[in-house]
Every structure is written in C-alpha cells, then in structure tokens.
Write a protein that holds these residues in place. Structure first.
Motif, PDB file in Angstrom:
ATOM      1  N   LYS A  85      58.023   6.131 -60.556  1.00  0.00           N
ATOM      2  CA  LYS A  85      57.171   6.252 -59.579  1.00  0.00           C
ATOM      3  C   LYS A  85      55.708   5.554 -59.711  1.00  0.00           C
ATOM      4  N   MET A  86      55.395   5.468 -61.088  1.00  0.00           N
ATOM      5  CA  MET A  86      53.912   5.009 -61.314  1.00  0.00           C
ATOM      6  C   MET A  86      54.131   4.496 -62.767  1.00  0.00           C
ATOM      7  N   SER A  87      53.445   3.684 -63.301  1.00  0.00           N
ATOM      8  CA  SER A  87      53.393   3.002 -64.750  1.00  0.00           C
ATOM      9  C   SER A  87      52.717   4.204 -65.161  1.00  0.00           C
ATOM     10  N   LEU A  88      52.704   4.190 -66.735  1.00  0.00           N
ATOM     11  CA  LEU A  88      52.048   5.124 -67.628  1.00  0.00           C
ATOM     12  C   LEU A  88      50.689   4.733 -67.539  1.00  0.00           C
ATOM     13  N   LEU A  89      50.456   3.731 -67.515  1.00  0.00           N
ATOM     14  CA  LEU A  89      49.030   3.277 -67.598  1.00  0.00           C
ATOM     15  C   LEU A  89      48.251   3.630 -66.341  1.00  0.00           C
ATOM     16  N   GLN A  90      48.633   3.361 -65.340  1.00  0.00           N
ATOM     17  CA  GLN A  90      48.134   3.708 -63.850  1.00  0.00           C
ATOM     18  C   GLN A  90      47.968   5.475 -63.857  1.00  0.00           C
ATOM     19  N   ALA A  91      49.038   5.865 -64.239  1.00  0.00           N
ATOM     20  CA  ALA A  91      48.819   7.444 -64.436  1.00  0.00           C
ATOM     21  C   ALA A  91      47.713   7.945 -65.195  1.00  0.00           C
ATOM     22  N   HIS A  92      47.639   7.515 -66.215  1.00  0.00           N
ATOM     23  CA  HIS A  92      46.626   7.536 -67.314  1.00  0.00           C
ATOM     24  C   HIS A  92      45.265   7.409 -66.808  1.00  0.00           C
ATOM     25  N   TYR A  93      45.171   6.157 -66.166  1.00  0.00           N
ATOM     26  CA  TYR A  93      43.813   5.562 -65.605  1.00  0.00           C
ATOM     27  C   TYR A  93      43.379   6.394 -64.557  1.00  0.00           C
ATOM     28  N   GLU A  94      44.382   6.901 -63.541  1.00  0.00           N
ATOM     29  CA  GLU A  94      44.040   7.708 -62.481  1.00  0.00           C
ATOM     30  C   GLU A  94      44.256   9.388 -62.637  1.00  0.00           C
ATOM     31  N   ASN A  95      44.503   9.485 -63.934  1.00  0.00           N
ATOM     32  CA  ASN A  95      44.811  10.946 -64.386  1.00  0.00           C
ATOM     33  C   ASN A  95      45.535  11.821 -63.376  1.00  0.00           C
ATOM     34  N   VAL A  96      46.759  10.966 -63.057  1.00  0.00           N
ATOM     35  CA  VAL A  96      47.774  11.591 -62.199  1.00  0.00           C
ATOM     36  C   VAL A  96      48.829  12.424 -63.351  1.00  0.00           C
ATOM     37  N   GLY A  97      49.088  13.628 -62.823  1.00  0.00           N
ATOM     38  CA  GLY A  97      49.949  14.342 -63.822  1.00  0.00           C
ATOM     39  C   GLY A  97      51.600  14.221 -63.291  1.00  0.00           C
ATOM     40  N   THR A 106      34.085  -0.633 -74.766  1.00  0.00           N
ATOM     41  CA  THR A 106      35.201   0.097 -75.506  1.00  0.00           C
ATOM     42  C   THR A 106      35.885   1.001 -74.113  1.00  0.00           C
ATOM     43  N   THR A 107      35.817   0.673 -73.101  1.00  0.00           N
ATOM     44  CA  THR A 107      36.188   1.394 -71.818  1.00  0.00           C
ATOM     45  C   THR A 107      37.202   0.465 -70.972  1.00  0.00           C
ATOM     46  N   LEU A 108      38.401   1.046 -70.916  1.00  0.00           N
ATOM     47  CA  LEU A 108      39.391   0.123 -70.040  1.00  0.00           C
ATOM     48  C   LEU A 108      38.789  -0.099 -68.705  1.00  0.00           C
ATOM     49  N   PRO A 109      38.570  -1.286 -68.302  1.00  0.00           N
ATOM     50  CA  PRO A 109      38.143  -1.548 -66.839  1.00  0.00           C
ATOM     51  C   PRO A 109      39.259  -1.124 -65.783  1.00  0.00           C
ATOM     52  N   PRO A 110      39.101  -1.190 -64.370  1.00  0.00           N
ATOM     53  CA  PRO A 110      39.950  -1.047 -63.489  1.00  0.00           C
ATOM     54  C   PRO A 110      41.005  -2.172 -63.235  1.00  0.00           C
ATOM     55  N   PRO A 111      42.086  -2.021 -62.756  1.00  0.00           N
ATOM     56  CA  PRO A 111      43.098  -2.923 -62.674  1.00  0.00           C
ATOM     57  C   PRO A 111      42.556  -4.149 -61.683  1.00  0.00           C
ATOM     58  N   PRO A 112      43.215  -5.260 -61.800  1.00  0.00           N
ATOM     59  CA  PRO A 112      42.902  -6.401 -60.903  1.00  0.00           C
ATOM     60  C   PRO A 112      43.472  -5.647 -59.303  1.00  0.00           C
ATOM     61  N   ALA A 113      42.915  -6.689 -58.451  1.00  0.00           N
ATOM     62  CA  ALA A 113      43.243  -6.023 -57.000  1.00  0.00           C
ATOM     63  C   ALA A 113      44.642  -6.489 -56.679  1.00  0.00           C
ATOM     64  N   ASP A 114      45.476  -7.401 -57.209  1.00  0.00           N
ATOM     65  CA  ASP A 114      46.684  -7.562 -56.941  1.00  0.00           C
ATOM     66  C   ASP A 114      47.822  -6.789 -58.034  1.00  0.00           C
ATOM     67  N   PHE A 115      47.166  -5.980 -58.589  1.00  0.00           N
ATOM     68  CA  PHE A 115      47.949  -5.338 -59.613  1.00  0.00           C
ATOM     69  C   PHE A 115      49.276  -4.635 -58.858  1.00  0.00           C
ATOM     70  N   PRO A 116      50.435  -4.912 -59.532  1.00  0.00           N
ATOM     71  CA  PRO A 116      51.643  -4.432 -58.931  1.00  0.00           C
ATOM     72  C   PRO A 116      51.937  -2.781 -58.984  1.00  0.00           C
ATOM     73  N   LYS A 117      51.898  -2.321 -57.674  1.00  0.00           N
ATOM     74  CA  LYS A 117      52.121  -0.692 -57.861  1.00  0.00           C
ATOM     75  C   LYS A 117      53.787  -0.330 -57.565  1.00  0.00           C
ATOM     76  N   CYS A 118      54.126   0.721 -57.673  1.00  0.00           N
ATOM     77  CA  CYS A 118      55.585   1.038 -57.492  1.00  0.00           C
ATOM     78  C   CYS A 118      55.688   1.409 -55.958  1.00  0.00           C
TER      79      CYS A 118
END
Length: 564
Positions: free
Chosen positions: A392-404, A552-564
């Motif tokens: 449903k979602m990549s691990l990185l996106q879930a981590h970045y957006e704090n999705v459980g 030392t902070t991960l920036p947001p994803p690019p605008a065209d980042f592929p989502k599920c």
C-alpha cells in the motif's frame, strides 16, 4: 589586506572545488528487446536497447540525474547499488522499501549526489527478477586533481558477469512462487551480455578485450547474476585486487577472483604473457550440497595485439564446491587505510544484533499442494522473521509521514531460539524451520554504531549467502565457520584495516561480523542478494531517525515521487 587575500584564496578554493563537480544526466528507456542467444530468439526487458544497459561514468562529487521511462509491461524501479544516497534515500530504488514502482507508461527521475566514494558500483532493477537483464555499470572516478592510489592503468574494461534464461524471467519467478518450490535454473552465464563460445550457437556471442604486451589494465568486475556466486579467471595470468564495492583495498595478488551477486571487484591485469589468445572464464561457486544449479561456464577472450589466430588457452577454474578457495579469497582482503575516504572503525557499539539467516518453510495452505520440502512452501528468514514487502505504501513514505500499519519496529535482535545453527541434522526439523511472514524492522538513533553477527544456518541446506546493506558501507571485522562464539571469535576482530563492503558473502555453514555507523537518515534495506531468496523473505530493514540539524534531516520526496 591579509584578511582580504585569505578570503579571496578561500573563494578560489571553494570555486575550484565546486567547478570540479558536474551534473551528469542520462535517460533510460526501458522496454522489450528481442535478442539472439543460445540458438533462439528471446524477448527480454532492457535499457536503451542493450544487454547490459549503458555504463554510467561520473567523478566523485558529481550529481547524477537519470530519467527513467518505463515502456515495459512490468512495474519497475532502479537501484543504484552501493551508492550511499546521503539525504537522498528517496532515490535508492528498492521497490516498496524507498518507493513504489514506476508503473508501465510512467516515468520518474532519480537525482542524487555521488560523494565520498570512488570505484566500481552498478545499477539494476529492484522489482521481481527484472535485474536479470536490466543492469549496467556505474563507474566513479576520482574528482579532478586526484589520482588512484595505485599505478594508473593503460586502459580499463568493465567485466559484468550475468545470468541468462531462455525464458521470460518474470514468468520463471512466478512459476516458482506459485509452486512453492525453487524456480528453474538459468541456461547460461554471460560476460557483458554474451554467453561465450563454450555454449551452442554462441561463437559470435563471445566478449573480447584487446591488450598490448607489457601494459596494465584495470578490470572492473561486477557480478550481476541473480542466484550464483562466480569464480573468475584468465588463463596464465594473475590479478592484483585494488578495490571491492568501491572501497580501496591493500593490493592482493591472486589468480582467481570470487564475486557474489551484488559485489564488485577491481583488479589490475598486466599483459605479461606471450602474445596469444587467452580465455577469461567464470563458473559458479555453489556451496549448497545436493541443490541443483546451472553448472556451466561462460567465457570471453583476451586477445594480445599481434597474436595469430589459435584456440585460446583455457584457465583451470576451482571446483564448484571449493569453499576453501572461496574463504581464502574473501578473508585475505583488507582495507587501504591511506585511501581518501578511510575512517577508523568505531569502537563503541550502541546496538548489538545477532542475526540468523537461511532457508526455511512456510505453511502450504489449506487444501493446497506445494513443491517445497516436506510438502510445504519454501521460505527464508532472518531471526525466523520472513520479510513481507508492503504493497500500500513504501516503508520510507510510511516512516516519513508517520503512517502506522505498514511495518512494525520489533525485529528481534536475537533469534527466538538458540540451537546448533550449523548442524545439518536440523535441516528438516519442523520445530525450528517453519516461519511466518511479517514486516519487522529495526529503529536506530542517528549516528548509532551497529554491530551485527550474521550467522548462517543449516536449514534446508548449508550455503553461502551474499547479504547486501543499502545506504552504508560496513566493516568486515571477522568471518569464520561453525557457530559464532563471542568469547573466542571476538579476539580475532580486525580493527586495524578491515575490508569495507556493501555486500558480503557470509560463509557456508559459518558467520561474519559487520559494523557500521547509522549516519544516514531514512529506511535502508538489508537482504540476501540471491534473487530467489528475496521474495522468500531473507531480508529486514533499518529505520534511521533524523539527526539534530537540517543537514542530518531527510528532506521531503520529489514532486514526481512514485506512490502506490
């Protein structure tokens, strides 16, 4: 006045450093390609109409931009194997780990900086078995003004070892997963896309390199095969290993190189033999007893300038099960502490992991028939947790957006049961070889030092497992056979000049101890690089928290980042 001159000097130095870094841009058009191999035509998935795909050449410090257009019928991602992706984890590429796939007809642009690394890496597809044909070299040269820490070669040649099926590789994987058994073996190995003239209908599909007597060449050897480690030799010649996985080594002279899937090895080859034709050849190191494999040999030709046509001389390759030679090669490599990016081994360990890895079994399912041992479905696990990728979602996106609900942070730091891990009598013990699917990861504080003991098991069979860590290099402190014993084996840790790698072949029936500093925020996959073991679940991931500063902070994803 002195302050003014100093300021000008600093500006000039800064400008010179900045000018030495370029933006290198490429486009990948991924689509079907019909090739002639092994007496038949076969449709494969390829990049820009080639097998292998294009070689990417950059200098350390450059920014690489690759526009990927997916014109194939399959979901696709591209992984830049071994690139640190510092603060650019969105570009790392493993499907459902750092991104969702690029669906057919869509595109995505990968952009990342190549800093703190020199040598040979590579890129490949990271969804399904597409990396069997979607791959290529990624060569990082020193930035302008710097040189190699070894004699400058006359010329260099990428040597990419691959694996080839006379079939649709996606169908091969699907059939294996559907049956619960292992997929069909490959039909050939390749050197730069060609099987070589030891295979039928392949005399015109043999890779050749030309050399001049007395000159020294840099061979950048990459193992892009899906499921097999490979011994590589050139008849009557020695190599000097100078780097592995884009990390410089102390020079090591050998007549045979072993590369596991995912690994790279840079060697110097001096053309010091009488002018003639010599075979280069590769065949598998297959450590799992009683398991079928593609026991064939791929070949290419080293042609000396002025050599008369003749039958090339053939090297004597090690037996397929030559574990002593394999271990001798791997364990004799050491890091070059005078290299430009060497850092001392961190001595304070914050996180200790003991990770058992190997095959196992999962329940076949009610009223189902499975082709695995004991009528069950083949699986694989680390600490008895068989990794299931989310959908449903990549691990990185879930981590970045704090999705459980996408993953849990309870990957066990120890196996749930202690036993005689390498005792072959346990290979069919139902009480310990059964596993279940989960998506368990380990959460790490920024800059934590992690030590992991990677312990192979004898489940189903004893074999060497190449384990790849995304986002970091690690130090190989020690490796050996049997069960790791901290009291005795830790006395042999090499803290002075251990080799640095991103992929290690954990010895068959043995162990390896690695250590790394988690100084790169994001989600980083650790998995067996035998392609058949990845969908079976021999994997886990590390979630590294942000550091205390914006740098030392991960920036947001690019605008065209592929989502599920």
């Amino acid at each position: 006045m002195a302050v003014f001159l100093l300021t000008c000097a600093l500006v000039l130095i800064s400008s010179s450093s900045f000018a030495s870094a370029d933006i290198v841009e490429h486009s990948f058009h991924v689509q079907n390609l019909t090739v002639n191999r092994l007496c038949r035509r076969q449709v494969i998935t390829a990049v820009n109409g080639g097998l292998p795909g294009p070689t990417l050449r950059v200098r350390e410090g450059d920014t690489l931009v690759v526009h990927v257009f997916n014109k194939s019928p399959y979901n696709l991602t591209i992984h830049w194997h071994g690139i640190f992706q510092t603060l650019s984890g969105w570009a790392d590429g493993p499907g459902y780990v750092t991104q969702c796939p690029i669906v057919p007809g869509n595109s995505y642009t990968y952009k990342f900086n190549v800093a703190g690394q020199e040598g040979t890496l590579w890129w490949h597809a990271h969804v399904s078995t597409l990396r069997a044909t979607v791959y290529g070299a990624l060569i990082i040269r020193p930035r302008a003004g710097r040189t190699y820490p070894f004699p400058k070669p006359y010329r260099e040649y990428p040597i990419i070892l691959g694996e080839y099926w006379n079939a649709n590789v996606v169908d091969v994987e699907r059939q294996g997963l559907a049956s619960g058994a292992a997929p069909n073996n490959s039909d050939a190995y390749t050197i730069n896309g060609f099987p070589g003239d030891l295979y039928p209908c392949s005399s015109n599909y043999t890779h050749k390199i030309k050399v001049i007597k007395g000159k020294t060449y840099l061979l950048r050897i990459i193992n892009a095969a899906l499921n097999n480690q490979l011994f590589f030799k050139i008849a009557d010649h020695n190599f000097t290993v100078v780097a592995v996985d884009a990390s410089y080594t102390n020079p090591y002279v050998t007549d045979v190189v072993l590369v596991a899937p995912g690994q790279t090895t840079d060697v110097l080859l001096t053309a010091d033999q009488p002018p003639a034709l010599y075979y280069m050849a590769a065949r598998p190191y297959a450590s799992a007893a009683g398991v079928s494999f593609d026991n064939t040999t791929t070949s290419g030709i080293v042609a000396y300038e002025g050599a008369t046509p003749s039958t090339p001389r053939m090297p004597v390759l090690p037996p397929f099960n030559d574990t002593p030679t394999a271990h001798r090669f791997y364990s004799n490599l050491t890091g070059l502490i005078t290299g430009p990016f060497w850092r001392p081994v961190p001595r304070q360990v914050d996180v200790h992991l003991f990770v058992t890895g190997g095959l196992g079994l999962a329940a076949c399912g009610k009223n189902a028939k499975c082709g695995g041992p004991l009528g069950q479905r083949l699986a694989a696990s680390m600490n008895n947790a068989s990794f299931q990728l989310p959908t449903k979602m990549s691990l990185l996106q879930a981590h970045y957006e704090n999705v459980g609900g996408i993953y849990t942070t309870d990957f066990p730091s120890q196996p749930p049961l202690k036993f005689d891990y390498t005792n072959a009598s346990n290979s069919r013990n139902r009480a310990i070889i059964m596993t279940t699917k989960s998506t368990k990861v380990t959460k790490l504080k920024f800059n934590a030092t992690v030590q992991a003991v990677l312990q192979n098991t004898a489940f189903i069979g004893v074999e060497n497992h190449p384990v790849h860590l995304h986002g970091f290099n690690f130090y190989v402190l020690a490796q050996g056979f049997g069960n790791f014993d901290h009291a005795s084996d830790s006395k042999n840790f090499n803290f002075d000049n251990p080799q640095e790698r991103n992929t290690i072949g954990v010895p068959a029936g043995g162990w390896a101890v690695i250590r790394f500093r988690a100084n790169n925020p994001g989600v980083w996959f650790m998995h067996c690089h035998l392609d058949v073991h990845l969908p079976w679940g021999l994997a886990t991931a590390f979630v590294v928290e942000n550091g205390p500063t914006p740098s030392t902070t991960l920036p947001p994803p690019p605008a065209d980042f592929p989502k599920c």
